[in-house]
Design an enzyme around this catalytic site. Sequence first.
Site, PDB file in Angstrom:
ATOM      1  N   GLU A  33      -2.510  -9.774  14.731  1.00 13.14           N
ATOM      2  CA  GLU A  33      -4.054  -9.553  15.078  1.00 13.14           C
ATOM      3  C   GLU A  33      -5.226 -10.288  15.171  1.00 13.14           C
ATOM      4  OE1 GLU A  33      -6.551  -7.412  11.584  1.00 13.14           O
ATOM      5  OE2 GLU A  33      -5.020  -7.245  10.778  1.00 13.14           O
ATOM      6  N   LYS A  94     -14.918  -5.621  17.560  1.00 15.28           N
ATOM      7  CA  LYS A  94     -14.097  -4.910  16.695  1.00 15.28           C
ATOM      8  C   LYS A  94     -13.433  -3.509  17.836  1.00 15.28           C
ATOM      9  CE  LYS A  94     -12.560  -1.627  12.421  1.00 15.28           C
ATOM     10  NZ  LYS A  94     -12.574  -1.573  11.350  1.00 15.28           N
ATOM     11  N   VAL A 114      -5.397  -4.154  13.415  1.00 16.41           N
ATOM     12  CA  VAL A 114      -3.597  -3.698  14.093  1.00 16.41           C
ATOM     13  C   VAL A 114      -3.352  -2.364  14.328  1.00 16.41           C
ATOM     14  CG1 VAL A 114      -1.758  -2.371  11.569  1.00 16.41           C
ATOM     15  CG2 VAL A 114      -3.888  -3.324  10.722  1.00 16.41           C
ATOM     16  N   ASP A 146     -12.493  10.246   6.067  1.00 23.44           N
ATOM     17  CA  ASP A 146     -12.466   8.324   6.731  1.00 23.44           C
ATOM     18  C   ASP A 146     -10.685   8.094   6.506  1.00 23.44           C
ATOM     19  OD1 ASP A 146     -12.796   5.819   7.745  1.00 23.44           O
ATOM     20  OD2 ASP A 146     -14.013   4.993   6.480  1.00 23.44           O
ATOM     21  N   SER A 148      -7.986   5.821   8.323  1.00 29.31           N
ATOM     22  CA  SER A 148      -7.844   4.691   9.331  1.00 29.31           C
ATOM     23  C   SER A 148      -6.869   5.062  10.750  1.00 29.31           C
ATOM     24  CB  SER A 148      -7.146   3.152   9.146  1.00 29.31           C
ATOM     25  OG  SER A 148      -7.269   2.465   9.874  1.00 29.31           O
ATOM     26  N   ASP A 150      -5.250   3.058  11.485  1.00 29.19           N
ATOM     27  CA  ASP A 150      -4.197   2.297  11.773  1.00 29.19           C
ATOM     28  C   ASP A 150      -2.833   3.438  11.475  1.00 29.19           C
ATOM     29  OD1 ASP A 150      -5.490   0.118  12.166  1.00 29.19           O
ATOM     30  OD2 ASP A 150      -5.197  -0.546  10.196  1.00 29.19           O
ATOM     31  N   LYS A 167      -5.851  -3.077   0.746  1.00 29.44           N
ATOM     32  CA  LYS A 167      -6.381  -3.367  -0.735  1.00 29.44           C
ATOM     33  C   LYS A 167      -6.699  -1.936  -1.396  1.00 29.44           C
ATOM     34  CE  LYS A 167      -9.080  -7.180   1.040  1.00 29.44           C
ATOM     35  NZ  LYS A 167      -9.741  -7.460   2.561  1.00 29.44           N
TER      36      LYS A 167
HETATM   37  N1  PSU Z   1      -7.406  -4.295   5.380  1.00 29.43           N
HETATM   38  C1  PSU Z   1      -8.280  -5.575   5.064  1.00 29.43           C
HETATM   39  N2  PSU Z   1      -8.214  -6.547   6.083  1.00 29.43           N
HETATM   40  C2  PSU Z   1      -8.901  -6.455   7.744  1.00 29.43           C
HETATM   41  C3  PSU Z   1      -9.105  -4.842   7.336  1.00 29.43           C
HETATM   42  C4  PSU Z   1      -7.973  -4.077   6.700  1.00 29.43           C
HETATM   43  O1  PSU Z   1      -8.097  -5.676   3.870  1.00 29.43           O
HETATM   44  O2  PSU Z   1      -9.309  -7.482   8.040  1.00 29.43           O
HETATM   45  C5  PSU Z   1      -8.746  -4.828   8.935  1.00 29.43           C
HETATM   46  C6  PSU Z   1      -7.572  -4.999  10.108  1.00 29.43           C
HETATM   47  O3  PSU Z   1      -8.340  -5.404  11.283  1.00 29.43           O
HETATM   48  C7  PSU Z   1      -7.434  -3.638   9.989  1.00 29.43           C
HETATM   49  C8  PSU Z   1      -9.083  -2.267  10.496  1.00 29.43           C
HETATM   50  O4  PSU Z   1      -6.716  -2.958  10.602  1.00 29.43           O
HETATM   51  O5  PSU Z   1      -9.939  -3.378   9.388  1.00 29.43           O
HETATM   52  C9  PSU Z   1      -8.932  -0.967   9.779  1.00 29.43           C
HETATM   53  O6  PSU Z   1     -10.089  -0.985   9.905  1.00 29.43           O
HETATM   54  P1  PSU Z   1     -10.705   1.099   9.906  1.00 29.43           P
HETATM   55  O7  PSU Z   1     -10.209   1.292   8.205  1.00 29.43           O
HETATM   56  O8  PSU Z   1     -11.897   0.949  10.458  1.00 29.43           O
HETATM   57  O9  PSU Z   1     -10.021   1.782  10.568  1.00 29.43           O
HETATM   58 MN    MN Z   2     -12.545   4.070   8.797  1.00 28.41          MN
END
Ligand code: PSU
Ligand code: MN
Length: 317
Positions: A33, A94, A114, A146, A148, A150, A167
């Site tokens: 990514e 992003k 991702v 919320d 993701s 992903d 994380k």
């Molecule tokens: N988790 C991490 N580091 C990151 C991300 C997630 O520890 O950089 C990034 C990745 O690109 C992941 C995105 O796909 O954040 C997810 O964001 P969101 O929760 O907004 O979907």
């Molecule tokens: Mn989110």
Amino acid sequence: MTAQLGARSPVPLVFTDEVAAALTAGDPVVALESNVITHGLPYPDNAATARKVEQAVRAGGAVPATLGIDDGRILVGMTDEDIERFAATPGIPKVSSRDLPVVLASGGMGATTVASSLVAAELAGIAFFASAGIGGVHRGAETSMDISSDLIQFTRSKVAVVCAGAKKILDLGLTMEFLETYCVPVISYGFDDFPAFYCRSSGLRAPHRLDDAALIARAVETHWQLGNDGAVLLTSPTREEDAIDGEEVEAAIVRALADAERDGVRGGAVTKYVMRAVDRATEGKSARANMAVVVHTAEVGARLAAAHAEYRRQENR
Ligand code: PSU
Ligand code: MN
């Protein structure tokens, strides 16, 4: 060669010669990514890390394909100049899956998460993707909703995802429940537990453990042979010497989440806000550990991709 590979996709894909040659030959390729470059670390650490990650993929026996959006096209593999440009240009958005059509249609640069990386990898015909940490179900998701994209994308893209779990800023228990409900296989490589990024264990047992890369390749292929069009999640914990203490991180996370709430941070901005706050609270220790995880997962991703390419070769003989 590039035109032939791209012909499978109506969306313009720009392959580097190296990636195109590897895909044509059936050699292992690992997609990466770019959000981690543009939003994960400040310049020039981000450029240095992106290059280290590419080296780690090569060391593991595969060709790296860093993904990005540029001028209405998807880059499948970046040149050194591309990496520098993505690392140094401020304000690159992003781009998650739902943002892809808009950013591709309007032009400009975009950094893949991702989720959007999986869309791009599948279009490009790349079977493996590596990322240090995936997005997941956030703490308090029962009221914020919320979750993701992903996780949703895992149910849609036929790509093996190699990571060090996620994380602890997330609710990892709920994340595991979500993956179970949506039939996403989770296989821990050579370790009992689901890892928690720079902490080796989340405290949660992984649903499956396999210690042999060839067996993992077989499991991935079998998932797809069963008619599933989604991802398989393969996890590997960071090395013992790079891991950081879970309790120290937990305290920093709890404070950061409270601050985010107070400051009214919402949606896609939450992940970055909390990660930065944790980095500050652990005085850069987590930033260093973070880098080690990114490099580790790239290397393991390459080894698993190589085993998978070899498995496919044997099957097709
Ligand atoms: N988790 C991490 N580091 C990151 C991300 C997630 O520890 O950089 C990034 C990745 O690109 C992941 C995105 O796909 O954040 C997810 O964001 P969101 O929760 O907004 O979907
Ligand atoms: Mn989110």
